[in-house]
Design a protein around this motif. Sequence first.
Motif, PDB file in Angstrom:
ATOM      1  N   LEU A  15      36.122  37.372  42.733  1.00 62.76           N
ATOM      2  CA  LEU A  15      37.228  38.361  41.667  1.00 62.76           C
ATOM      3  C   LEU A  15      36.147  38.750  40.414  1.00 62.76           C
ATOM      4  N   LEU A  16      35.957  39.732  39.811  1.00 65.56           N
ATOM      5  CA  LEU A  16      36.229  40.043  38.452  1.00 65.56           C
ATOM      6  C   LEU A  16      36.781  42.014  38.427  1.00 65.56           C
ATOM      7  N   GLY A  17      37.696  41.920  37.427  1.00 64.88           N
ATOM      8  CA  GLY A  17      38.033  43.684  37.353  1.00 64.88           C
ATOM      9  C   GLY A  17      38.417  43.366  35.898  1.00 64.88           C
ATOM     10  N   ALA A  18      38.898  44.812  35.354  1.00 64.81           N
ATOM     11  CA  ALA A  18      38.890  45.281  34.457  1.00 64.81           C
ATOM     12  C   ALA A  18      39.275  47.422  34.679  1.00 64.81           C
ATOM     13  N   GLY A  19      40.342  47.610  33.193  1.00 65.59           N
ATOM     14  CA  GLY A  19      41.066  48.357  33.211  1.00 65.59           C
ATOM     15  C   GLY A  19      42.791  48.162  33.196  1.00 65.59           C
ATOM     16  N   ASN A  20      42.925  48.661  33.665  1.00 60.81           N
ATOM     17  CA  ASN A  20      44.567  49.899  33.562  1.00 60.81           C
ATOM     18  C   ASN A  20      45.099  48.095  34.493  1.00 60.81           C
ATOM     19  N   ASP A  21      45.789  47.384  33.763  1.00 63.62           N
ATOM     20  CA  ASP A  21      46.679  45.845  33.881  1.00 63.62           C
ATOM     21  C   ASP A  21      48.238  46.377  33.911  1.00 63.62           C
ATOM     22  N   GLY A  22      48.454  47.144  33.636  1.00 66.92           N
ATOM     23  CA  GLY A  22      49.894  47.596  33.453  1.00 66.92           C
ATOM     24  C   GLY A  22      50.844  46.724  34.480  1.00 66.92           C
ATOM     25  N   SER A  23      50.793  46.474  35.732  1.00 59.81           N
ATOM     26  CA  SER A  23      51.405  46.616  36.557  1.00 59.81           C
ATOM     27  C   SER A  23      50.896  44.994  37.224  1.00 59.81           C
TER      28      SER A  23
ATOM     29  N   VAL B 102      44.684  44.193  37.913  1.00 61.71           N
ATOM     30  CA  VAL B 102      43.634  43.191  37.560  1.00 61.71           C
ATOM     31  C   VAL B 102      44.142  41.652  37.978  1.00 61.71           C
ATOM     32  N   SER B 103      44.719  41.420  36.579  1.00 64.77           N
ATOM     33  CA  SER B 103      45.314  40.285  36.360  1.00 64.77           C
ATOM     34  C   SER B 103      45.798  39.437  37.513  1.00 64.77           C
ATOM     35  N   GLY B 104      46.890  39.777  37.994  1.00 61.09           N
ATOM     36  CA  GLY B 104      47.004  39.221  39.339  1.00 61.09           C
ATOM     37  C   GLY B 104      46.617  38.724  40.649  1.00 61.09           C
ATOM     38  N   LEU B 105      45.803  39.579  40.346  1.00 64.59           N
ATOM     39  CA  LEU B 105      45.158  39.120  41.603  1.00 64.59           C
ATOM     40  C   LEU B 105      44.035  38.475  41.377  1.00 64.59           C
ATOM     41  N   LEU B 106      43.305  38.428  40.120  1.00 61.16           N
ATOM     42  CA  LEU B 106      41.986  37.742  39.376  1.00 61.16           C
ATOM     43  C   LEU B 106      42.988  36.024  39.494  1.00 61.16           C
ATOM     44  N   ALA B 107      43.949  35.624  39.067  1.00 58.62           N
ATOM     45  CA  ALA B 107      44.870  34.246  39.565  1.00 58.62           C
ATOM     46  C   ALA B 107      45.271  34.422  40.718  1.00 58.62           C
ATOM     47  N   ALA B 108      45.374  35.074  41.561  1.00 55.05           N
ATOM     48  CA  ALA B 108      46.085  34.228  42.792  1.00 55.05           C
ATOM     49  C   ALA B 108      44.652  34.793  43.726  1.00 55.05           C
ATOM     50  N   ALA B 109      43.417  35.323  43.252  1.00 57.33           N
ATOM     51  CA  ALA B 109      42.429  34.639  44.552  1.00 57.33           C
ATOM     52  C   ALA B 109      41.080  33.127  43.496  1.00 57.33           C
ATOM     53  N   GLU B 110      41.216  32.716  41.985  1.00 55.89           N
ATOM     54  CA  GLU B 110      41.481  31.104  41.044  1.00 55.89           C
ATOM     55  C   GLU B 110      40.882  30.572  42.267  1.00 55.89           C
ATOM     56  N   GLY B 111      39.584  30.067  42.401  1.00 61.95           N
ATOM     57  CA  GLY B 111      39.274  29.049  43.222  1.00 61.95           C
ATOM     58  C   GLY B 111      39.022  29.242  44.704  1.00 61.95           C
ATOM     59  N   ARG B 112      39.277  30.175  45.046  1.00 65.11           N
ATOM     60  CA  ARG B 112      38.942  30.724  46.250  1.00 65.11           C
ATOM     61  C   ARG B 112      37.937  31.879  46.572  1.00 65.11           C
ATOM     62  N   HIS B 113      37.312  31.753  47.677  1.00 63.88           N
ATOM     63  CA  HIS B 113      36.323  32.374  48.444  1.00 63.88           C
ATOM     64  C   HIS B 113      36.626  33.836  48.951  1.00 63.88           C
ATOM     65  N   VAL B 114      36.788  34.807  48.046  1.00 65.15           N
ATOM     66  CA  VAL B 114      37.054  36.169  47.934  1.00 65.15           C
ATOM     67  C   VAL B 114      35.817  36.783  48.968  1.00 65.15           C
ATOM     68  N   VAL B 115      36.036  37.758  50.874  1.00 59.37           N
ATOM     69  CA  VAL B 115      35.289  38.471  51.085  1.00 59.37           C
ATOM     70  C   VAL B 115      35.467  39.929  51.253  1.00 59.37           C
ATOM     71  N   TYR B 116      37.184  40.070  50.914  1.00 59.24           N
ATOM     72  CA  TYR B 116      37.443  41.591  51.246  1.00 59.24           C
ATOM     73  C   TYR B 116      37.960  42.189  49.605  1.00 59.24           C
ATOM     74  N   VAL B 117      38.196  43.365  48.999  1.00 61.01           N
ATOM     75  CA  VAL B 117      39.486  43.742  47.988  1.00 61.01           C
ATOM     76  C   VAL B 117      39.153  45.066  48.101  1.00 61.01           C
ATOM     77  N   CYS B 118      40.443  44.991  47.497  1.00 64.20           N
ATOM     78  CA  CYS B 118      41.604  46.187  47.809  1.00 64.20           C
ATOM     79  C   CYS B 118      41.456  46.877  46.110  1.00 64.20           C
ATOM     80  N   ALA B 119      40.996  48.380  46.438  1.00 61.33           N
ATOM     81  CA  ALA B 119      42.528  48.742  45.194  1.00 61.33           C
ATOM     82  C   ALA B 119      43.009  50.166  44.527  1.00 61.33           C
ATOM     83  N   GLY B 120      44.125  49.828  44.265  1.00 61.95           N
ATOM     84  CA  GLY B 120      45.280  50.840  45.165  1.00 61.95           C
ATOM     85  C   GLY B 120      45.712  51.795  43.701  1.00 61.95           C
ATOM     86  N   ILE B 121      47.151  51.730  43.464  1.00 64.61           N
ATOM     87  CA  ILE B 121      47.083  52.479  42.551  1.00 64.61           C
ATOM     88  C   ILE B 121      47.573  51.775  41.498  1.00 64.61           C
ATOM     89  N   ASN B 122      48.608  51.809  41.288  1.00 59.15           N
ATOM     90  CA  ASN B 122      49.438  50.403  40.753  1.00 59.15           C
ATOM     91  C   ASN B 122      49.519  48.330  41.384  1.00 59.15           C
TER      92      ASN B 122
END
Length: 410
Positions: A132-140, A143-163
């Motif tokens: 996973l890679l990301g950019a943009g607003n990270d106030g909540s 971006v960084s939170g999900l990238l941290a959760a996905a570190e070292g994992r093989h991701v097959v599906y991603v969903c971006a919401g409001i915050n």
Amino acid sequence: MSLVERSSKTVTSGRLVAAGDDTVVSEILEAVAGARVTAVATGSRSALAVVEDGTLLGAGPEVASMVAVAEGRKIRSVAAGSDASAAVTEDGELLMVGAYSYELMQATAGRKVAAVAIGSRFALALTEDGELLGAGNDGSGQVSGLLAAAEGRHVVYVCAGINESLAVTDDGTLLISDDLDPYLPDLVEATAGKRVTAVSTGGFFALALTDDGTLTATGQPSDQVRGIIEAAAGRKLATLTGGGAVTTALTRDGTLLAAGDDGHGQTSGLLAATAGRTVIAASVGNRAGLAVVADTDEDCGPLQPRQICARFVTTGDPQDTHALSFKVGTHHRELVSGTPCAALDTHDTEATHLIVRRVSPSQDLATGSAYFTWNPATNVVDIDPDKSQLPHGLTHHRSQGNKFTFTWTG
């Protein structure tokens, strides 16, 4: 606002069906002009479609730059949001315009991208090797939170919401961007021990699709959430898409389900236009809804003046066959549920009597009338709502090309 997945069916292209804001709908249908479509995406005021040769086409005031960037490139998938649009080429290059587009393209430079999810002022890219890679607003931490959760994992599906954002790993584990809003950890807990295949979120709720084809919901039980849960009851789902204002899903037999914002008729109109048809991809935004249908009976061929291309569908048991009869004087035609569409003559000088009946055992269920109108200058056929008295439980939806879907809800 989430990654748009195709149905598991082998069909990968079909005809475009659109509903909603007349300007956007007519523009995208004209742009596609009958070509077969492989992928669609809708933003706040935009509509994007990829046709079979990989060309990206669009409609709305926000898409001209996206279409220009993709010109001459073969596009595999598209995504759209309120402030950005993106496309992935066949060789995995990310093309993007709008907010934070430069940052995300820089992050993915030299990487093969599989898909993009665009949220509210941020976006996430999924590479072909599951990073996973990301950019943009990270106030909540979306971006960084999900990238941290996905570190070292093989991701097959991603969903971006409001915050917030969510992802699914190759072993069906649900990942979340943060635990500040309880509905995200609640969804993790509710799906523990299950294999998650897709997710959706709208800022105050979250949905998960598991490999048994069922939905799990957490958060506020809004009309949108209740609507999609009720529509999915008793059905096996293949995909879950959308987020924000509209949630969509496809059943394993290709039926489109949707619930949420309908300010421009984009949700109800698309459901009516695709009723009884096999859908392989769909996207509903704030102004327009798009679907790719795989029906072999997409049209009735060239129509004569006053003719319509009509189909009759029912929302009950598909094994219970019904018929809709059209009678004008001694002329009688009938549409049968579960059969292809048919070209029907209409009469604009007298009423057409309509009868809904059960085929076996034969039983008339409802009667009424329709007054068809015909504009010789445009060759447009329609139904006069003031003069007509359709049978109780029968609705109709008209799309371009004098195509009518009559739906019996009983």
